[in-house]
Design an enzyme around this catalytic site. Structure first.
Site, PDB file in Angstrom:
ATOM      1  N   ASN A   1      -1.780   2.193  -4.867  1.00  0.00           N
ATOM      2  CA  ASN A   1      -0.485   2.115  -5.532  1.00  0.00           C
ATOM      3  C   ASN A   1      -0.671   2.496  -7.000  1.00  0.00           C
ATOM      4  OD1 ASN A   1      -1.376  -0.228  -6.969  1.00  0.00           O
ATOM      5  ND2 ASN A   1      -0.694  -1.553  -5.304  1.00  0.00           N
ATOM      6  N   ARG A   2       0.421   2.525  -7.747  1.00  0.00           N
ATOM      7  CA  ARG A   2       0.348   3.000  -9.135  1.00  0.00           C
ATOM      8  C   ARG A   2      -0.620   2.171  -9.969  1.00  0.00           C
ATOM      9  NH1 ARG A   2       2.035   1.492 -13.818  1.00  0.00           N
ATOM     10  NH2 ARG A   2       3.175  -0.268 -12.932  1.00  0.00           N
ATOM     11  N   LYS A   3      -0.526   0.842  -9.841  1.00  0.00           N
ATOM     12  CA  LYS A   3      -1.394  -0.027 -10.632  1.00  0.00           C
ATOM     13  C   LYS A   3      -2.857   0.177 -10.264  1.00  0.00           C
ATOM     14  CE  LYS A   3      -2.007  -3.219 -13.726  1.00  0.00           C
ATOM     15  NZ  LYS A   3      -1.727  -2.909 -15.150  1.00  0.00           N
ATOM     16  N   GLU A   4      -3.134   0.282  -8.976  1.00  0.00           N
ATOM     17  CA  GLU A   4      -4.511   0.504  -8.531  1.00  0.00           C
ATOM     18  C   GLU A   4      -5.048   1.840  -9.045  1.00  0.00           C
ATOM     19  OE1 GLU A   4      -4.332  -2.002  -4.306  1.00  0.00           O
ATOM     20  OE2 GLU A   4      -3.745   0.111  -4.377  1.00  0.00           O
TER      21      GLU A   4
ATOM     22  N   ASP B   1       0.111  -1.305   4.624  1.00  0.00           N
ATOM     23  CA  ASP B   1      -0.449  -1.124   5.966  1.00  0.00           C
ATOM     24  C   ASP B   1       0.409  -0.159   6.782  1.00  0.00           C
ATOM     25  OD1 ASP B   1      -2.419  -2.996   5.346  1.00  0.00           O
ATOM     26  OD2 ASP B   1      -1.210  -4.666   6.078  1.00  0.00           O
TER      27      ASP B   1
END
EC number: 2.7.1.167
Length: 487
Positions: free
Chosen positions: A205-208, A275
C-alpha cells in the site's frame, strides 16, 4: 474489460492451480451489543450474540482463491495446538491441498479475536508466535518447493511477519518462480523489501511503499520516484501500489504506469482487502491476462471487499455484476464517470492516445460534426464530456437546452468518430479531466490555450492542448435565430 471478458476469465480460472505460501492465522469475530458500562472499570460491556471463526492471513488468500474457483494448495507452518487443528480443518473444508503444511509442537497458531458492536470494532486480542520457524520446518518448506513448485500456475506469497517467510524460504520461492516461469505475487510487510528480490510483482500500500523506498509519496512525481527505486533494486517485473480512495497504480518495469481509480462506495471494513487484491491479481496473471487487466479486476474486487464487514471473500458473480453496473447495454458508448475511468485506464495500458473535448452540443450541426471528426483524428480514442441539462441552463439561460441530455448523449454516441460520452453536472469538466487523465485536450479556436479548463492537469501528465477552428457561420444560436425569423 467488458462484462463478457470478465466472465470468460472466471471460466478459465477453474483450471488454475495456485500455491499460497505464508503466515496462516484464524480470525475470530465476536458480534454483540454494547449498551452499558462495566461496574468494575470504565469500559464497555459487550453482550455477545454471535461468534464467527474464519481463515485469516494467508488463510484468507486461500479462502479468496477458492471462492474464485481455482484449485489451491498451502505451504506454511502452524502449531500442534487446538487452534492449529481448527485451522487445518477449515482449510480442508475449502478443499486446499495440505501436503506443504507443517506443524511445530512449541509454536502457537496465530489467532486474532475481534470484538464488534454496532458494526464497529471495539478491541482486538492477538494470540500468536512471531519468531522464525524452526530449522527443520524451514528445510521442509524448501524441499517441498523444490519438488512441487512445477505443479502450480502461480505462487502467492502472503507475508504477515509471523515467522514463516524466512529469507531462505523467500529465496527458494522466488528462485522456483524464475526457473519455472511461474508468476510469484507478493503481498509484502516490513521495512526490508530486499528479501523479495526476484519476485514477479509486489503489492504494497502507499504507506508501505513510502517506508520501503524512503520516499514520501505526496503526488504523482514522488509516487513514480518511489516505484522506480523499488523496481530497480528488487529486480521486479512490476509493482502495484494500492492507494486507498485514490485507487491503484501499476508500474511495469518496462515503463508506462497505469493509474486505476477506485469506484466510490461506502467503506465498512478494510480488513482483508489486501488479500482480495493479491488473490484476484494472482489469478489474473495465472490466466494470462495483462498486468493492467489483472490489476483492474483486482481493483474492482477490492471495492466490493471493503463494503463487507470482516475478512470476507468476493465471488465471481459479484465482480461480473460490478463490471456491468452503470452500463446495462455493454455496447453503449454512454458511460458514467466511474465505469468510464476503468475503460480509459485500460485504453492507456494498451498504449492508446486518449483525446477529450466537451460541450453542450445542443442542436447538433455540421460545425459540431467536423470539429469532432478533427478531434478524433488527433488520437486513438475520443471522449466527449457533455453538460447535463442543469449545467446548460446555468451557462446559457433557462430556455436552454433545446434537446434534453439523454437525447443529446445518444445523438453524439451515434457518431462513428466518438468512442465514449460522459455527462457532467458541474459548470466545467475539470473533475472529468482529472479522473480520466486524457493525453490531448481539445477546445474550439475561440479559446486561448491558457484559458482552457484542465490545461494544467493534462500538461502536468505530459499531455497537450489543441485548438480546432469552427466552421464559419455555423452555430446553434444562428440556427435558432433563423428558425425564429423564418417560421
Amino acid at each position: 474489460m467488458e462484462r463478457r471478458e470478465v466472465e470468460s476469465f472466471f471460466e478459465r480460472a477453474t483450471s488454475i492451480r495456485a500455491l499460497v505460501v505464508g503466515d496462516l492465522m484464524l480470525d475470530e469475530y465476536l458480534w454483540g451489543r454494547a449498551e452499558r458500562i462495566s461496574p468494575e472499570a470504565p469500559v464497555q460491556v459487550v453482550e455477545v450474540a454471535r461468534e464467527d471463526l474464519r481463515l485469516g492471513g494467508a488463510g484468507n488468500v486461500v479462502n479468496n482463491l477458492a471462492a474464485l474457483g481455482c484449485q489451491v494448495s498451502v505451504c506454511s507452518v502452524i502449531g500442534s495446538d487446538e487452534n492449529g487443528a481448527l485451522l487445518r480443518r477449515a482449510l480442508e473444508e475449502k478443499g486446499a491441498g495440505l501436503e506443504g503444511l507443517f506443524e511445530e509442537g512449541e509454536r502457537r497458531t496465530s489467532k486474532k479475536t475481534r470484538v464488534l458492536a454496532a458494526n464497529q470494532q471495539i478491541v482486538r486480542i492477538d494470540r500468536e508466535t512471531k519468531s522464525s520457524i524452526a530449522a527443520a520446518s524451514e528445510q521442509g518448506i524448501i524441499d517441498y518447493l523444490a519438488a512441487r513448485s512445477g505443479d502450480f500456475d502461480v505462487i502467492v506469497v502472503s507475508d504477515y511477519l509471523k515467522g514463516v517467510l524466512t529469507p531462505a524460504v523467500l529465496s527458494a520461492v522466488c528462485r522456483s518462480g524464475r526457473e519455472l516461469g511461474i508468476p510469484v505475487v507478493v503481498d509484502p510487510k516490513g521495512n526490508d523489501y530486499g528479501k523479495y528480490r526476484g519476485a514477479t510483482i509486489l503489492t504494497p500500500n502507499r504507506k508501505e511503499a513510502e517506508i520501503a523506498s524512503g520516499v514520501a509519496i505526496t503526488d504523482q512525481e514522488s509516487l513514480q520516484c518511489a516505484a522506480s527505486g523499488l523496481l530497480s533494486c528488487l529486480e521486479l517485473d512490476a509493482l502495484l501500489i494500492t492507494r486507498s480512495e485514490a485507487g491503484m497504480s501499476l508500474f511495469p518495469a518496462a515503463g508506462g504506469a497505469v493509474h486505476i481509480p477506485t469506484v466510490a462506495r461506502e467503506v465498512f471494513d478494510v480488513t482483508g482487502a489486501g488479500d482480495t487484491v493479491i488473490s484476484v491479481l494472482s489469478l489474473g496473471l495465472a490466466c494470462g491476462l495483462t498486468m493492467a487487466d489483472a490489476a483492474w479486476i483486482a481493483n474492482v474486487a477490492a471495492g466490493i471487499a471493503v463494503g463487507k464487514l470482516g475478512t470476507s471473500t468476493v465471488a465471481p458473480q459479484e465482480i461480473v455484476a460490478e463490471v456491468g453496473h452503470g452500463a446495462k447495454d455493454s455496447d453503449s458508448k454512454i458511460k458514467n464517470l466511474d465505469v468510464l475511468a476503468h475503460a480509459i485506464a485500460r485504453e492507456h495500458s494498451r498504449g492508446k492516445k486518449v483525446v477529450f473535448t466537451n460541450g453542450c452540443f445542443d442542436l447538433l450541426h455540421v460545425g459540431h460534426v467536423k470539429y469532432l471528426q478533427k478531434a478524433r483524428g488527433l488520437g486513438d480514442i475520443l471522449v466527449v464530456g457533455l453538460n447535463t441539462d442543469a449545467s446548460v441552463r446555468r451557462l446559457k439561460g433557462e430556455k436552454r437546452p433545446l434537446i434534453e441530455e439523454t437525447e443529446r448523449a445518444h445523438i453524439l454516441a451515434a457518431l462513428d468518430c466518438i468512442d465514449y460520452v460522459v455527462l457532467f453536472d458541474e459548470d466545467t469538466p475539470l473533475k472529468v479531466i482529472e479522473t480520466l487523465g486524457p493525453d490531448i485536450l481539445v477546445k474550439g479556436g475561440d479559446y486561448s490555450i491558457e484559458g482552457v479548463v484542465g490545461r494544467e492537469v493534462v500538461e502536468a501528465r505530459g499531455g497537450r492542448v489543441e485548438l480546432i477552428q469552427f466552421v464559419d457561420g455555423r452555430s446553434t444560436s444562428r440556427i435558432i435565430e433563423k428558425i425564429l425569423s423564418s417560421y
